[in-house]
Design an enzyme around this catalytic site. Structure first.
Site, PDB file in Angstrom:
ATOM      1  N   LYS A 144       0.837  -1.173   0.082  1.00 29.28           N
ATOM      2  CA  LYS A 144       0.198   0.116   0.076  1.00 29.28           C
ATOM      3  C   LYS A 144       0.828   1.312   0.111  1.00 29.28           C
ATOM      4  O   LYS A 144       0.426   2.285  -0.729  1.00 29.28           O
ATOM      5  CB  LYS A 144      -0.952  -0.175   1.290  1.00 29.28           C
ATOM      6  CG  LYS A 144      -2.128  -1.120   1.040  1.00 29.28           C
ATOM      7  CD  LYS A 144      -3.047  -0.457   2.139  1.00 29.28           C
ATOM      8  CE  LYS A 144      -3.031  -0.979   3.540  1.00 29.28           C
ATOM      9  NZ  LYS A 144      -1.778  -0.378   4.175  1.00 29.28           N
ATOM     10  N   ARG A 164     -10.910   1.673   8.494  1.00 34.64           N
ATOM     11  CA  ARG A 164     -10.508   0.251   9.052  1.00 34.64           C
ATOM     12  C   ARG A 164     -11.556  -0.725   9.283  1.00 34.64           C
ATOM     13  O   ARG A 164     -11.271  -1.869   9.159  1.00 34.64           O
ATOM     14  CB  ARG A 164      -9.311   0.366   9.865  1.00 34.64           C
ATOM     15  CG  ARG A 164      -8.202   1.174   9.614  1.00 34.64           C
ATOM     16  CD  ARG A 164      -7.282   0.980  10.902  1.00 34.64           C
ATOM     17  NE  ARG A 164      -6.173   1.659  10.907  1.00 34.64           N
ATOM     18  CZ  ARG A 164      -4.995   1.066  10.338  1.00 34.64           C
ATOM     19  NH1 ARG A 164      -4.833  -0.092   9.704  1.00 34.64           N
ATOM     20  NH2 ARG A 164      -3.822   1.777   9.982  1.00 34.64           N
ATOM     21  N   ARG A 223      11.265  -8.088   4.508  1.00 30.52           N
ATOM     22  CA  ARG A 223      11.200  -6.629   4.676  1.00 30.52           C
ATOM     23  C   ARG A 223      11.964  -5.882   5.738  1.00 30.52           C
ATOM     24  O   ARG A 223      11.968  -6.669   6.864  1.00 30.52           O
ATOM     25  CB  ARG A 223       9.702  -6.141   4.723  1.00 30.52           C
ATOM     26  CG  ARG A 223       9.289  -4.784   4.799  1.00 30.52           C
ATOM     27  CD  ARG A 223       7.834  -4.440   4.626  1.00 30.52           C
ATOM     28  NE  ARG A 223       7.128  -5.093   5.782  1.00 30.52           N
ATOM     29  CZ  ARG A 223       5.738  -4.864   6.058  1.00 30.52           C
ATOM     30  NH1 ARG A 223       5.169  -4.143   5.264  1.00 30.52           N
ATOM     31  NH2 ARG A 223       5.529  -4.797   7.006  1.00 30.52           N
ATOM     32  N   ARG A 246      11.595  -4.735  11.221  1.00 32.17           N
ATOM     33  CA  ARG A 246      10.437  -3.967  11.858  1.00 32.17           C
ATOM     34  C   ARG A 246       9.977  -4.959  13.017  1.00 32.17           C
ATOM     35  O   ARG A 246       9.813  -6.036  13.063  1.00 32.17           O
ATOM     36  CB  ARG A 246       9.150  -3.499  10.873  1.00 32.17           C
ATOM     37  CG  ARG A 246       9.689  -2.447  10.123  1.00 32.17           C
ATOM     38  CD  ARG A 246       8.383  -2.258   8.957  1.00 32.17           C
ATOM     39  NE  ARG A 246       6.990  -2.560   9.206  1.00 32.17           N
ATOM     40  CZ  ARG A 246       6.080  -2.201   8.516  1.00 32.17           C
ATOM     41  NH1 ARG A 246       6.121  -1.274   7.697  1.00 32.17           N
ATOM     42  NH2 ARG A 246       4.883  -2.728   9.103  1.00 32.17           N
ATOM     43  N   ARG A 299      -2.036  -9.503  13.049  1.00 30.39           N
ATOM     44  CA  ARG A 299      -2.571  -8.207  12.348  1.00 30.39           C
ATOM     45  C   ARG A 299      -3.361  -8.635  11.227  1.00 30.39           C
ATOM     46  O   ARG A 299      -4.347  -8.117  10.634  1.00 30.39           O
ATOM     47  CB  ARG A 299      -1.283  -7.644  11.618  1.00 30.39           C
ATOM     48  CG  ARG A 299      -0.423  -6.713  12.718  1.00 30.39           C
ATOM     49  CD  ARG A 299       0.861  -6.368  12.425  1.00 30.39           C
ATOM     50  NE  ARG A 299       0.619  -5.665  10.939  1.00 30.39           N
ATOM     51  CZ  ARG A 299       1.765  -5.289  10.361  1.00 30.39           C
ATOM     52  NH1 ARG A 299       2.910  -5.959   9.912  1.00 30.39           N
ATOM     53  NH2 ARG A 299       1.786  -4.330   9.273  1.00 30.39           N
TER      54      ARG A 299
END
Length: 214
Positions: free
Chosen positions: A17, A88, A127, A154, A165
C-alpha cells in the site's frame, strides 16, 4: 466519464500500500490522508480532539479518529484526496459516507490490493525499515538506499505479530471492501506472484481508466 476525486486504498499488511499510495497521489494529484499524522498534529496543537486522542493512549476510539478525519475532509474538500489506512472498519466506513454526504461528496473509488497470503508472508520475511528516514525495502538490504543507515527488521514483522495483524485485517477491514463493493465502487487488483511495483501501478492505472469509462 467519471471524475474521481476521493480515493480509498485498502490492502492487507505488506500488500504494497505504501508504494501504491505514492503512485496514486502523484499520478492523480491526490492529497494523502494519514490518520497517524493527523492525530499527532491535533495533539501538538492542543485541540479538544487532540487531547481526547492523547488521553486514549494506545487505543484511539472511533469517534476521535472519525472526528479528526471529518475535520480534515472539510478543510480539503476542494482537492482530490487519498485515504490510506482509513476506514479500517465498516463502522468507520459508514461514518465516512455520512460525513462526505453532508459535505456534498462521496467516496469515488476504492482500490483493493488483493495480494496472496503466501506472497505477503514471503515479503514480510525480507522486509526491512530504515530507523532514520523511514524507507522500507523488500529485498533484505543491509543499508538504506536513501540515506545509508543500517536497516532493521520492523518489530511487527515476525510471525506472531503478523498473525494478529492478519486476523484483525480479515475480521475488521475486509468487510469494508464488501461495504463498498455493494456500492459498485471497488476496483480489485489481484497479485498472486512477486513482480515489480511498477507493474502493479500500471495495472492500477489501467483499472482506474476502465472504471472511469463505465
Amino acid at each position: 466519464m467519471k471524475t474521481l476525486k476521493r480515493f480509498v486504498l485498502v490492502g492487507a499488511p505488506a500488500s504494497g500500500k505504501g508504494t501504491q499510495s505514492s503512485f496514486l497521489s502523484e499520478t492523480y494529484g491526490l492529497k494523502p490522508l494519514s490518520t497517524g499524522a493527523l492525530l499527532r498534529a491535533e495533539i501538538a496543537a492542543g485541540s479538544q480532539l487532540g487531547m481526547e486522542a492523547k488521553d486514549a493512549a494506545m487505543f484511539v476510539p472511533d469517534e476521535v479518529v472519525n472526528g479528526i478525519v471529518a475535520k480534515w475532509l472539510g478543510e480539503n474538500k476542494d482537492c482530490g484526496c487519498l485515504l490510506d489506512g482509513y476506514p479500517r472498519t465498516v463502522a468507520q466506513a459508514e461514518t465516512l459516507d455520512t460525513n462526505l454526504t453532508q459535505l456534498g461528496m462521496e467516496v469515488d473509488i476504492v482500490i483493493y490490493l488483493n495480494v496472496a497470503l503466501e506472497l505477503i508472508q514471503a515479503r514480510m520475511l525480507k522486509r526491512k525499515a530504515c530507523p532514520k528516514c523511514g524507507e522500507t525495502t523488500r529485498n533484505g538490504e543491509e543499508t538504506c538506499p536513501k540515506c545509508g543507515t543500517p536497516m532493521i527488521v520492523r518489530t511487527d514483522d515476525n510471525p506472531e505479530a503478523f498473525a494478529k495483524r492478519w486476523k484483525d485485517y480479515e475480521s475488521l477491514t475486509q468487510p469494508v471492501i464488501e461495504h463498498y463493493r455493494a456500492q459498485g465502487k471497488v476496483v480489485q487488483i489481484d497479485v498472486v506472484e512477486e513482480g515489480e511495483p511498477e507493474d502493479v501501478s500500471a495495472r492500477i492505472a489501467a483499472a482506474v481508466r476502465a472504471y472511469c469509462e463505465k
